[in-house]
Motif scaffolding. Structure first.
Motif, short mmCIF file in Angstrom:
data_model
loop_
_atom_site.label_atom_id
_atom_site.label_comp_id
_atom_site.label_asym_id
_atom_site.label_seq_id
_atom_site.Cartn_x
_atom_site.Cartn_y
_atom_site.Cartn_z
N GLU A 117 28.02 -20.48 1.41
CA GLU A 117 27.94 -19.37 2.81
C GLU A 117 29.53 -19.57 3.88
O GLU A 117 29.82 -18.56 4.12
CB GLU A 117 27.10 -20.42 3.28
CG GLU A 117 26.58 -18.90 4.56
CD GLU A 117 25.39 -20.03 5.59
OE1 GLU A 117 24.64 -19.19 7.27
OE2 GLU A 117 24.40 -21.25 5.75
N GLN A 118 29.67 -20.98 3.71
CA GLN A 118 30.79 -21.23 4.88
C GLN A 118 32.53 -20.20 4.28
O GLN A 118 32.82 -19.88 4.52
CB GLN A 118 30.82 -22.61 4.84
CG GLN A 118 30.28 -23.29 5.94
CD GLN A 118 29.89 -22.92 7.25
OE1 GLN A 118 30.46 -22.34 7.13
NE2 GLN A 118 28.74 -22.64 7.13
N SER A 131 16.38 -18.85 -2.19
CA SER A 131 17.28 -19.04 -1.54
C SER A 131 18.61 -19.12 -0.49
O SER A 131 19.14 -17.99 0.50
CB SER A 131 17.47 -20.92 -0.95
OG SER A 131 18.11 -21.18 -2.66
N GLU A 132 19.63 -19.21 -2.17
CA GLU A 132 20.79 -17.87 -1.51
C GLU A 132 20.77 -16.41 -1.23
O GLU A 132 21.37 -15.93 -1.13
CB GLU A 132 22.18 -18.36 -2.53
CG GLU A 132 22.17 -19.94 -2.95
CD GLU A 132 23.74 -19.96 -4.73
OE1 GLU A 132 24.15 -20.71 -4.10
OE2 GLU A 132 22.57 -19.62 -5.32
N LEU A 147 22.33 -12.31 2.99
CA LEU A 147 21.48 -11.42 3.64
C LEU A 147 21.15 -11.31 4.89
O LEU A 147 21.64 -10.56 5.61
CB LEU A 147 19.90 -10.55 2.80
CG LEU A 147 19.52 -10.35 1.63
CD1 LEU A 147 18.27 -10.76 1.32
CD2 LEU A 147 20.04 -9.20 2.02
N LYS A 148 21.36 -12.99 5.18
CA LYS A 148 21.65 -13.04 6.93
C LYS A 148 23.22 -13.33 6.78
O LYS A 148 23.37 -12.30 8.36
CB LYS A 148 21.35 -14.39 7.17
CG LYS A 148 19.19 -14.83 6.94
CD LYS A 148 18.78 -16.48 6.80
CE LYS A 148 17.53 -15.78 6.89
NZ LYS A 148 17.15 -17.26 7.12
N THR A 149 24.04 -13.03 6.28
CA THR A 149 25.23 -13.28 6.24
C THR A 149 25.61 -12.01 6.65
O THR A 149 27.13 -11.68 7.69
CB THR A 149 26.03 -13.86 5.50
OG1 THR A 149 25.84 -14.75 5.15
CG2 THR A 149 27.73 -13.57 5.29
N ALA A 150 25.36 -10.95 5.73
CA ALA A 150 25.80 -9.67 5.65
C ALA A 150 25.25 -9.00 7.01
O ALA A 150 25.79 -8.15 7.36
CB ALA A 150 24.86 -8.78 4.51
N ASP A 151 23.69 -9.60 7.07
CA ASP A 151 23.11 -8.75 8.89
C ASP A 151 24.29 -8.71 9.84
O ASP A 151 24.83 -8.34 10.96
CB ASP A 151 21.89 -9.48 8.64
CG ASP A 151 21.04 -8.88 8.16
OD1 ASP A 151 21.35 -7.18 7.65
OD2 ASP A 151 19.86 -9.37 8.17
N VAL A 171 24.63 -5.79 1.07
CA VAL A 171 25.18 -5.71 -0.29
C VAL A 171 24.38 -4.92 -1.33
O VAL A 171 22.57 -4.00 -0.82
CB VAL A 171 23.95 -6.96 -0.56
CG1 VAL A 171 23.89 -7.57 -1.84
CG2 VAL A 171 24.73 -8.02 -0.02
N ASN A 172 24.62 -4.04 -1.88
CA ASN A 172 24.44 -2.84 -2.35
C ASN A 172 23.66 -2.60 -3.33
O ASN A 172 22.08 -2.74 -3.72
CB ASN A 172 26.00 -2.23 -3.27
CG ASN A 172 25.65 -0.90 -3.67
OD1 ASN A 172 25.62 -0.13 -3.40
ND2 ASN A 172 25.14 -0.77 -5.20
#
Length: 1021
Positions: free
Chosen positions: A754-755, A801-802, A807-811, A817-818
């Motif tokens: 994530e980082q 979980s990943e 999805l949260k990082t994209a938001d 994410v296509n």
């Protein structure tokens, strides 16, 4: 006044034909004096008496080949102090010249090799990415103010490393070379080359130009740094280095002193030479050059004849290697069956490469580089001539062409006044089979190659014996290997042996008579004389006088019969085309047509194809001149699209050396020769999405291709399609399965992934805000494209979980994410995927092959589809891709999916995921004619693709495939027989080497990862 065998007249020394031994001694002394002159140093002290002399020689009565276009009979070459003074018929001979009679001999310019490592040592190679074998090295370990990557060695100057090596120079001189361009063959950017002669002198005397060229390759060489580990990484590093060089030129203060970039920019002024060593690498190198306005001189790999149209289109000049493969020993059929037809055909056709370049009117030079033994160079040139290369072009390629390309035509390359005295003295035309190089003069110093035969004794002689017998004998053969015969009613062959001025003869007088004349004597100026025994063993004396000199009848090589050769295939594998297929007007009649449109499945319907497009769909269609295919009892579907494939990729699917490698591009390494293209056509696949692997969080850019079997890399690409990039989550990116040594590259945990994503997109946003003058960063360019919805993400994923994390990082960063690919826990997060707008491309029933897939279920695709997620089935495997129709059918078993929806998971749905549904994926008028005709229901395990059509071209036909199998068997038998015939004739052979095939999956780390050795049963299919 006469003095022994030497005649002096007004200080002019003339060496005549009959007094060779003492003459050689005199010439040796003169050569020594010339060598003293050549070695007279201004700054070096002399231990002894200084005795400077100026060597002057006149070579008379020679056939003087000034260059490939100009040959002069009975001409004179005059040299003084290491340079040519005059070259021509009737040239004035200086009074102080040593005159050397070259009657019957030829003089040529010495050869130039513009791709050599003479005088340099190459550092030991590491084999590239160390991966599982050792800990990572992220930046260069070269000490000093150099660039960050150890494989970029622009600062290397060959002149600073160059040392004269007489042992290697001797071998090159014996093959006719007098000048070389030498560079250190190490790294991707290799620095500058030095031009030197092959004289045995101090370095400062033999160097013609200290910086003469700039060198590149696709090979890391001795670099121990991990990046780049793949060919696409090498290309990206080159591309970034060009950009960094431009930036450094305009803003050096921002970087500080960078000797690598400084040298990079300085070296752009020289001829740019790129070692490609393969036909596809030639095109890759040329494309890089085109991007940055550079026209490379390209070093070939001996297989470019397989794609001459594309090679000619580069407009590049080439350096051709003559390293032909040896015949393989095919005596053991168990060995032979592992060798692919392509390798056998290459053995046969490789010597045609120079002729193919000449026919295409491409500028080229020849090199001795790559030869296992430099002694085979001239025989390799002769073989090229036998296979169609003209003698004129061969000589140009060794003299004028390299001189012109290196801008040293004022010094070497032809025999003209003012140029260096670099020339060969030969017994005949240089490329004739039995021609001997007697001497190679370099910078006016003589280097004797072969002394025997200098005195050409060939001709017709009148032989007189003291017993009154008179015979006419004829001496032919070659100057170094004469043959004697007695001329009478029945010409009888005898034996002759010449050593220096001593001659031995054995002459028969009657056919079949064992009694013969046995004579020995001396070859003198005015004739031959000696003693011997007659046929009754009585002692006799004898004399022989020349009555008719031998005449060289031709100045050209005696042509051998052209060898019978097989045809070039496109691509160069057994199932390649001899003639590429064409678009046709095709009418498929009375088939069951699976439209994937609102019309659904049409029974007894027709489809008309024209101009590569679907023209009509209906019943009772007709078209004048169309090729009619009877589809009665058969099924017609749209072509299968594999959303996740790793076929047709060269030298590595992963650039797994860094956590983010968004700069690398699968588009740079598409391999059109991969037989898996043909294999997958046989399974109904018409398009494949070629993805980077899953070794890092943000991998490389992907490439969508159409399976246009036989096309080049550019023509395989799906024109106009959106651009995608591969992301990955899970065990691979945190290196859980890489071994204990891989514990330093971030991330090492799923939290770290994530980082990495957050850091990458933060940097991308900051980069986008920077103003003019910023350093262009190809990695960040790709990430900015994602933020601006110009590049789309396909993400390798397994665990719930990943998936939520991404999805949260994209938001958070405002991108989408296509596609989640693999997505084996997609059934757990299908609602969130739908909300986000992400699709899923999954396996039908893979599970339990590693820890993170323990929760996989075969109902996954069905559940995602029912929730409303756009769902496809992919392969990630070259074998599975041939039966994706069967993989789709499994969802009918697991969850009772509608059969048309199941088929859409490998046709229309991946087309939608890849944003090409407006062009392909269904059977609708106006769309691309990407179609498959099946013999059975397409979801049946008994279904076979009878015809696979891409853009209205039939690229796979099962009936034609059977004919190709016959052709393969016949061609293999012919070539095996030819190799066995070569072995029987005594030609050198090598052990058969199994033909290896690159087949990749997501997790493959090594750039040369090989999964299969092709056997005879499936070497081509």
């Amino acid at each position: 006044m006469k003095s022994g065998p030497l005649f002096y007249e007004k200080s002019r020394l003339t060496v005549t034909g009959g007094q060779r031994s003492l003459a050689r001694l005199a010439l040796g002394l003169c050569g020594l004096l010339a060598a003293v002159s050549a070695r007279a140093q201004v700054t070096y002290p002399i231990n002894g008496i200084s005795e400077p002399r100026e060597g002057c020689y006149a070579f008379t009565q020679a056939t003087l080949v000034k260059d490939a276009q100009t040959t002069l009979k009975n001409a004179t070459l005059v040299i003084r102090d290491g340079k040519i003074v005059a070259a021509g018929a009737g040239a004035a001979i200086p009074k102080d010249a040593v005159v050397i009679d070259c009657k019957g001999k030829f003089i040529y310019p010495s050869f130039i090799d513009m791709y050599s490592d003479y005088g340099l040592s190459t550092p030991a190679r590491t084999g590239g990415f160390r991966g599982r074998d050792g800990g990572p090295q992220f930046v260069t370990n070269t000490k000093g103010a150099f660039g960050w990557n150890q494989a970029i060695k622009s600062e290397v100057d060959a002149v600073a490393l160059f040392t004269v090596n007489e042992e290697k120079a001797k071998g090159l001189r014996e093959q006719g070379f007098g000048t070389v361009l030498s560079h250190q063959a190490d790294g991707i950017a290799r620095g500058t080359g030095v031009i030197a002669t092959l004289a045995n002198d101090r370095e400062n005397k033999v160097i013609i130009r200290e910086k003469a060229s700039n060198h590149f390759s696709f090979d890391k060489g001795s670099s121990t740094q991990d990046y780049p580990s793949s060919l696409m990484g090498v290309i990206s590093l080159l591309r970034q280095s060009y950009l960094d060089g431009q930036w450094y030129k305009s803003a050096p203060a921002k970087e500080g002193l960078n000797l690598s970039l400084k040298a990079w920019n300085d070296n752009q002024q020289y001829p740019q030479i790129f070692e490609a060593n393969d036909k596809w690498n030639v095109l890759r190198a040329d494309k890089i050059g085109d991007e940055f306005g550079v026209q490379y001189i390209i070093k070939s790999g001996n297989n470019e004849y397989q794609r001459m149209k594309e090679i000619a289109a580069t407009k590049a000049a080439f350096i051709l290697s003559l390293n032909y493969p040896a015949a393989m020993d095919m005596e053991d059929p168990n060995d032979a069956r592992f060798v692919a037809l392509a390798d056998m055909k290459h053995w046969e056709l490789a010597p045609t490469e120079p002729a193919a370049f000449e026919k295409a009117n491409i500028t080229f030079a020849l090199t001795a580089a790559d030869l296992r033994d430099v002694k085979t160079f001239l025989s390799s040139v002769r073989k090229a001539i036998e296979y169609g290369l003209s003698e004129k072009r061969a000589l140009e390629a060794l003299t004028q062409t390299p001189a012109s390309l290196l801008k040293i035509g004022d010094k070497v390359g032809s025999l003209e006044a003012g140029k260096l005295a670099n020339f060969l003295v030969t017994s005949g035309p240089i490329f004739a089979e039995n021609t001997v190089i007697y001497q190679n003069w370099v910078q006016g110093a003589k280097y004797e190659v072969k002394a025997e035969g200098w005195a050409d004794i060939r001709g017709t002689y009148a032989l007189t014996l003291t017993n009154g017998q008179r015979l006419n004998i004829d001496i032919k053969g070659t100057a170094t290997a004469p043959a004697v015969s007695v001329l009478q009613k029945d010409t009888l062959s005898g034996k002759i042996s010449v050593t220096g001025q001593l001659v031995k003869l054995t002459l028969p007088l009657k056919k079949g008579d064992s009694q013969q004349l046995r004579l020995s004597g001396i070859v003198g100026q005015s004739g031959w004389s000696g003693t011997g025994l007659d046929t009754n063993s009585n002692a006799i004396t004898w004399t022989a006088a020349l009555s008719k000199p031998f005449e060289v009848k031709s100045d050209s090589v005696k042509k051998k019969d052209a060898p019978q050769l097989g045809n070039v295939y496109y691509p160069f594998v057994g199932y390649g085309w001899e003639t590429a297929p064409k678009q046709e007007v095709i009418l498929i009649k009375n088939a069951t047509v699976w439209t994937n449109e609102k019309e659904g499945k049409l029974e007894n319907a027709d489809v008309l194809v024209r101009g590569g497009k679907i023209a009509q769909v209906g019943k009772g269609l007709s078209a004048a001149g169309a090729r009619v295919i009877d589809g009665t009892g058969k099924h017609l579907t749209a072509g299968i699209i594999d959303e996740h494939s790793h076929i047709a990729i060269s030298r590595g699917v992963n650039e797994g050396t860094q956590s983010v490698t968004a700069e690398v591009r699968i588009a740079d390494v598409v391999n059109p020769d991969d037989v898996n293209i043909y294999r997958q056509l046989s399974g109904g696949v018409t398009s494949s999405h070629l993805l980077h692997g899953s070794a890092n969080t943000i991998g490389g850019q992907s490439q969508l291709i159409k399976l246009r079997w036989g096309a080049n890399a550019e023509d395989l690409k799906f024109a106009g399609s959106d651009q995608f990039i591969k992301f990955a989550l899970g065990e691979n990116v945190k290196q859980a399965n890489w071994g204990e040594n891989q514990r330093t590259r971030f991330p090492q945990t799923r939290m770290g992934v994530e980082q990495v994503l957050a850091d990458a997109f933060t940097r991308a946003k900051d980069y986008e805000k920077e103003g003019a003058g910023k350093r262009r960063d190809l990695e960040l360019d790709a990430l900015v494209e994602i933020l601006n919805k110009k590049r789309f993400i396909t993400c390798h994923s397994y665990v719930q979980s990943e998936i939520n994390m991404l999805l949260k990082t994209a938001d958070r960063f405002g991108f989408k994410v296509n596609t989640f690919t693999h997505i084996l826990e997609g059934y757990k997060v299908a609602d969130k995927m739908k909300e986000h707008g992400a699709g899923g491309s999954t396996f039908a029933d893979w599970w339990a092959y590693k820890m993170e897939v323990q929760d996989a279920i075969p109902y996954n695709a069905n559940i995602m589809q029912r929730v409303g997620v756009l769902t496809a089935i992919n392969s990630d495997d070259a074998e599975m891709a041939r039966r994706l129709n069967h993989e789709a059918a499994k969802s009918i078993t697991y969850g009772d999916m509608d059969e048309q929806d199941a088929l859409k998971m490998v046709t229309l749905n991946p087309a939608k995921l890849l944003h090409v549904a407006d062009k392909t994926g269904s059977i609708k008028a106006g769309k691309d004619a990407d179609l498959v005709l099946w013999n059975e229901h397409p979801l049946s395990v008994y279904a076979k693709a009878e015809k696979t059509i891409v853009d209205g071209i039939v690229y796979f036909d099962r009936e034609q495939d059977l004919e190709l199998r016959k052709r393969i068997a016949e061609e293999r038998a012919r070539l095996i027989g030819k190799m066995l015939g070569d072995k029987k004739k005594g030609a050198p052979t090598t052990r058969p080497v199994p033909t290896r095939e690159e087949i990749y999956h997501c997790e493959d780390l090594q750039a040369g990862h090989v999964h299969h050795i092709l056997s005879d049963s499936h070497a081509e299919l």
